[in-house]
Write an enzyme that holds these catalytic residues in place. Structure first.
Site, PDB file in Angstrom:
ATOM      1  N   HIS A 112       0.846  -1.202   0.000  1.00 38.92           N
ATOM      2  CA  HIS A 112       0.000   0.000   0.000  1.00 38.92           C
ATOM      3  C   HIS A 112       0.881   1.251   0.000  1.00 38.92           C
ATOM      4  O   HIS A 112       1.370   1.684   1.042  1.00 38.92           O
ATOM      5  CB  HIS A 112      -0.917  -0.032   1.232  1.00 38.92           C
ATOM      6  CG  HIS A 112      -2.007   0.993   1.214  1.00 38.92           C
ATOM      7  ND1 HIS A 112      -3.320   0.693   1.506  1.00 38.92           N
ATOM      8  CD2 HIS A 112      -1.989   2.319   0.933  1.00 38.92           C
ATOM      9  CE1 HIS A 112      -4.058   1.787   1.411  1.00 38.92           C
ATOM     10  NE2 HIS A 112      -3.266   2.796   1.076  1.00 38.92           N
TER      11      HIS A 112
ATOM     12  N   HIS B  80      -9.919   0.736   0.097  1.00 39.05           N
ATOM     13  CA  HIS B  80      -9.670   1.573   1.272  1.00 39.05           C
ATOM     14  C   HIS B  80     -10.938   1.533   2.129  1.00 39.05           C
ATOM     15  O   HIS B  80     -11.977   2.059   1.709  1.00 39.05           O
ATOM     16  CB  HIS B  80      -9.429   3.024   0.863  1.00 39.05           C
ATOM     17  CG  HIS B  80      -8.022   3.365   0.480  1.00 39.05           C
ATOM     18  ND1 HIS B  80      -7.492   3.049  -0.735  1.00 39.05           N
ATOM     19  CD2 HIS B  80      -7.041   4.021   1.166  1.00 39.05           C
ATOM     20  CE1 HIS B  80      -6.247   3.497  -0.790  1.00 39.05           C
ATOM     21  NE2 HIS B  80      -5.948   4.092   0.346  1.00 39.05           N
TER      22      HIS B  80
ATOM     23  N   GLU C  23     -10.863   3.299   7.608  1.00 40.21           N
ATOM     24  CA  GLU C  23      -9.803   4.260   7.917  1.00 40.21           C
ATOM     25  C   GLU C  23     -10.458   5.464   8.591  1.00 40.21           C
ATOM     26  O   GLU C  23     -10.374   5.643   9.791  1.00 40.21           O
ATOM     27  CB  GLU C  23      -9.083   4.668   6.624  1.00 40.21           C
ATOM     28  CG  GLU C  23      -7.980   5.693   6.831  1.00 40.21           C
ATOM     29  CD  GLU C  23      -7.423   6.231   5.513  1.00 40.21           C
ATOM     30  OE1 GLU C  23      -8.084   6.101   4.469  1.00 40.21           O
ATOM     31  OE2 GLU C  23      -6.319   6.817   5.545  1.00 40.21           O
TER      32      GLU C  23
HETATM   33  O1  LIG Z   1      -4.929   6.981   3.079  1.00 40.72           O
HETATM   34  C1  LIG Z   1      -5.627   7.318   2.115  1.00 40.72           C
HETATM   35  N1  LIG Z   1      -6.972   7.155   2.164  1.00 40.72           N
HETATM   36  C2  LIG Z   1      -7.801   7.463   1.143  1.00 40.72           C
HETATM   37  N2  LIG Z   1      -7.355   7.981  -0.012  1.00 40.72           N
HETATM   38  C3  LIG Z   1      -6.018   8.200  -0.113  1.00 40.72           C
HETATM   39  C4  LIG Z   1      -5.118   7.882   0.907  1.00 40.72           C
HETATM   40  N3  LIG Z   1      -3.892   8.224   0.496  1.00 40.72           N
HETATM   41  C5  LIG Z   1      -4.019   8.722  -0.739  1.00 40.72           C
HETATM   42  N4  LIG Z   1      -5.307   8.717  -1.110  1.00 40.72           N
HETATM   43  C6  LIG Z   1      -5.888   9.198  -2.374  1.00 40.72           C
HETATM   44  O2  LIG Z   1      -5.555   8.287  -3.398  1.00 40.72           O
HETATM   45  C7  LIG Z   1      -5.301   9.016  -4.583  1.00 40.72           C
HETATM   46  C8  LIG Z   1      -4.599   8.155  -5.604  1.00 40.72           C
HETATM   47  O3  LIG Z   1      -3.334   7.756  -5.198  1.00 40.72           O
HETATM   48  C9  LIG Z   1      -4.569  10.232  -4.067  1.00 40.72           C
HETATM   49  O4  LIG Z   1      -4.579  11.297  -4.994  1.00 40.72           O
HETATM   50  C10 LIG Z   1      -5.335  10.563  -2.799  1.00 40.72           C
HETATM   51  O5  LIG Z   1      -6.438  11.395  -3.114  1.00 40.72           O
HETATM   52 ZN   LIG Z   2      -3.935   4.726   0.964  1.00 41.18          ZN
END
Ligand SMILES: O=c1[nH]cnc2c1ncn2[C@@H]1O[C@H](CO)[C@@H](O)[C@H]1O
Ligand SMILES: [Zn+2]
Length: 371
Positions: A20, A209, A212
């Protein structure tokens, strides 16, 4: 036979598997500055490397996923051409390899890179070209690494089916799976059921995802309705576990813990949890590193994996995430090896490729460190 010290140099040597990691969350600050200069982007919040690195970390340290995600506007803005995407992808591989990562799945959302006229396919092709170059360079430096892509759809948008089709179209050419990311609250996984059903019908793999910024309902939907292979974070599964009295997050045993149906399903089905300790603190998913449920989940034998999420925003790398866990929970090399094997077993690579990396790279690497 004495184990090698668990110091930063040895942690960097230890073979690591990363499931990830966001491409647009891992740029080098110097590269953000150079690409902004090249493409005429003038909105960067700082104009030198150190100040920019600090800005990303502090702005991401917001306690809210929504505010954390706002920082990506600056990285995505400078990743709008084939050459920028290829460079960022190549540097990502170099940085991971230098940190001892031997296998990585790096994700990005193609729909966010179309502002200058690239097509979805061109975005993916550029990133894959960068990964391939990075692999060759890393091998040349004696740090071989295998890097594959996960294609992400943004969960607030309405392109997930199209992006799932993109992932399947590039299967066998470097893309091994699909994901949804972005603001979790208000955008439950079932909004994208169509995309997940398409993936399942195509015998293709995906992570979601979930759990979280939003809790158990999101995990439940991801598992029960969408049928995800892995959970991105999934850290709030802890809310479905009743701990025995007297334990702390750093205890060595949680015997007597009672699992609800969702937590039991995650554990029974060996659903991998893509845990990202530093990121979880920044987004407020957990209160502090000391309070992170990683150790509880690990000791209760969930299939835990260690991940970076966004190396730029969290100012971190895999060996630092390992160090954080060692410092808070007292892990040794055999624990770190187990987390790495968990990750490698959970990779979306084919079985024979996973076994090869486990037998030829991970096990011999830890044997040296364990002594
Ligand atoms: O931890 C996270 N949770 C949810 N979305 C995320 C996280 N980190 C990044 N992104 C989202 O995933 C997109 C594509 O890589 C990023 O542009 C960000 O908006
Ligand atoms: Zn992420």
């Amino acid at each position: 036979m004495t184990p090698r010290p668990l110091d930063p140099a040895n942690l960097a040597l230890a073979p690591k598997a990363l499931l990830h990691d966001h491409l647009d969350g891992g740029l080098r600050p110097a590269t953000v500055l150079e690409l902004a200069h090249d493409c005429g982007y003038t909105e960067l919040p700082a104009d030198d490397q150190v100040a920019l690195a600090t800005w990303f970390r502090d702005a991401a340290d917001s306690g809210s996923l929504e505010r954390y995600l706002e920082t990506f506007a600056h990285t995505v803005a400078v990743m709008q051409t084939a050459s920028a995407l290829e460079r960022v992808a190549r540097e990502c591989v170099e940085d991971l390899a230098a940190d001892g990562v031997v296998y990585a799945e790096v994700r990005f959302a193609p729909e966010q890179h179309l502002e200058n006229g690239l097509t979805l396919d061109e975005v993916v092709e550029s990133v894959l070209a960068g990964f391939a170059k990075g692999e060759v360079d890393a091998a040349g430096r004696g740090r071989p690494i295998v890097v594959r892509a996960l294609v992400t759809a943004m969960r607030h948008a309405a392109r997930s089916r199209e992006i799932a089709e993109l992932a399947v179209r590039f299967r066998g050419r470097g893309v091994v799976g699909f994901d949804i990311a972005g603001a979790e609250a208000g955008n439950p996984p079932t909004r994208h059921l169509d995309a997940f059903e398409y993936m399942r019908a195509s015998n293709a793999r995906f992570t979601i995802h979930a759990g979280e910024a939003f809790g158990l309902p999101s995990i439940h939907e991801a598992l029960a309705y969408c049928g995800c292979d892995r959970l991105g974070h999934g850290v709030r599964v802890i809310d479905d576990i009743t701990l025995p009295p007297g334990v702390t997050p750093a205890s060595h045993s949680f015997d007597g813990a009672v699992l609800g149906d969702i937590a039991a399903t995650v554990r029974d089905k060996r659903i991998p949890l893509e845990l990202c300790p530093s990121s979880n603190v920044q987004t407020g998913a957990v209160a502090s590193l000391a309070d992170h449920p990683f150790n509880i989940l690990a000791r209760l034998r969930f299939r835990v994996t260690v991940n970076t999420d966004n190396r730029l925003m969290s100012d971190t790398c895999m060996s630092n995430e390992f160090k954080v866990l060692v410092d808070h929970f007292g892990y040794g090399w055999t624990d770190l090896e187990r987390f790495t094997l968990n990750a490698m077993k959970s990779a979306f690579l084919h079985f024979d490729d996973r076994i090869r990396i486990i037998d030829e790279v991970i096990k011999p690497g830890y044997a040296v460190l364990i002594g």
